[in-house]
Enzyme design. Structure first.
Site, PDB file in Angstrom:
ATOM      1  N   HIS A  95       0.860  -1.196   0.000  1.00 57.52           N
ATOM      2  CA  HIS A  95       0.000   0.000   0.000  1.00 57.52           C
ATOM      3  C   HIS A  95       0.894   1.242   0.000  1.00 57.52           C
ATOM      4  CE1 HIS A  95      -2.778   3.104   1.242  1.00 57.52           C
ATOM      5  NE2 HIS A  95      -3.751   2.306   0.825  1.00 57.52           N
ATOM      6  N   GLU A 167      -4.285   2.032  -7.031  1.00 53.84           N
ATOM      7  CA  GLU A 167      -4.715   3.114  -6.149  1.00 53.84           C
ATOM      8  C   GLU A 167      -3.827   4.338  -6.385  1.00 53.84           C
ATOM      9  OE1 GLU A 167      -6.805   1.189  -2.571  1.00 53.84           O
ATOM     10  OE2 GLU A 167      -4.679   1.150  -2.145  1.00 53.84           O
TER      11      GLU A 167
HETATM   12  P1  PGA Z   1      -9.692   6.023   0.565  1.00 54.47           P
HETATM   13  O1  PGA Z   1      -8.493   4.988   0.770  1.00 54.47           O
HETATM   14  O2  PGA Z   1     -10.867   5.257   0.002  1.00 54.47           O
HETATM   15  O3  PGA Z   1      -9.964   6.542   1.937  1.00 54.47           O
HETATM   16  O4  PGA Z   1      -9.218   7.083  -0.376  1.00 54.47           O
HETATM   17  C1  PGA Z   1      -8.229   4.048  -0.230  1.00 54.47           C
HETATM   18  C2  PGA Z   1      -7.049   3.194   0.124  1.00 54.47           C
HETATM   19  O5  PGA Z   1      -6.048   3.677   0.667  1.00 54.47           O
HETATM   20  O6  PGA Z   1      -7.083   1.979  -0.139  1.00 54.47           O
END
Ligand code: PGA
Length: 275
Positions: A95, A167
């Site tokens: 992540h 992401e």
């Molecule tokens: P968010 O986070 O939906 O709060 O933008 C997404 C993530 O970090 O997976």
């Protein structure tokens, strides 16, 4: 090639054991769609309680990180065996918050993907570009590189249970920015082509970054999107249920992309029969 359709909630550093139990008791009593692989990623301290609260409900348990070694002098770390002990099936790796704050690199992420596979955990590899990479037109290049490096040294047959989440860093959290569907479509389309060309057509690619019930249908309408990975909007069971509902509704109206049925991961992963 059919692919799984997945919707997951990443809790980040939130929720005590009691809060975890409350959330999951609420989630499992809502009506969950049978053909969506739903997962939650609580913090380590709540994993065992989460597993008990999930019981036989169709919710899969993910951890947010893991060390690559089986055991040893790694103070403060969590091994694959420890996750399996808690009933974890999926492990989130790479992540962007861990890459930024915990010195995760493509090399350590690759070591963790190898360890996950060796222990029959499903690696959920998170990739995403910074805003400066977006502005330089390097989004596809950046995330393709991250995926290639995460899977380095692994054959397609070892990656039967792998999942990728795209992401974009500039669209995660309170940045005030949301990724436009055209951008998501371009990046996920390119990742899909790359994975297909590498003999990995079954790997689902999810989108994450400011997903909520309002934009879930538009995101799901993109043929290359195989599901959603949700942060803030899924920090309450009610919020997560709303995203699931919106995602399922969006899926019903989108053009057929060939990923509407359940896949069979090719490697003998733990609990794969439930997925
Ligand atoms: P968010 O986070 O939906 O709060 O933008 C997404 C993530 O970090 O997976």
């Amino acid at each position: 090639m059919p692919r799984e359709f997945c919707i997951g909630a990443g809790w980040k550093m939130n929720k005590t054991i009691a809060e975890t139990e409350t959330y999951l008791h609420e989630l499992v009593t809502t009506s969950l769609p049978p053909d969506v692989m739903i997962f939650v990623a609580p913090p380590f301290t709540a994993l065992a309680a989460a597993k008990r609260a999930i019981g036989d409900a169709p919710v899969h348990l993910a951890a947010q990180n893991m060390h690559w070694a089986d055991a040893g002098a790694y103070t403060g770390e969590i091994s694959p065996a420890m996750l399996l002990d808690c009933g974890v099936e999926i492990v989130e790796l790479g992540h962007s918050e861990r890459r930024a704050h915990q010195a995760e690199t493509d090399v350590t992420i690759n070591a963790k993907v190898h360890a996950a596979i060796a222990h029959r955990l499903r690696p959920l590899v998170c990739v995403g570009e910074h805003e400066y990479e977006l502005k330089a037109g390097a989004s596809v290049e950046t995330v393709s590189r991250q995926v290639k490096l995460a899977f380095a040294g692994l054959d397609p047959e070892q990656l039967g249970g792998a999942i990728v989440a795209y992401e974009p860093i500039w669209a995660i959290g309170e940045t005030g920015q949301v990724a436009p569907p055209a951008h998501v479509s371009a990046v996920l389309g390119a990742l899909r082509e790359m994975l297909d060309a590498r003999g990995l057509p079954w790997i689902p690619v999810l989108y994450g970054g400011s997903v909520g019930p309002d934009n879930a249908p538009d995101l799901i309408a993109i043929p290359a999107v195989d599901g959603l990975f949700v942060g803030r909007a899924a920090w309450s069971a009610e919020g997560f249920a709303k995203v699931i509902e919106a995602g399922v509704a969006g899926r019903l109206v989108r053009p057929s992309s060939g990923n509407e049925t359940q896949p069979k991961p090719s490697s003998g992963l733990r609990n794969a029969s439930r997925i």
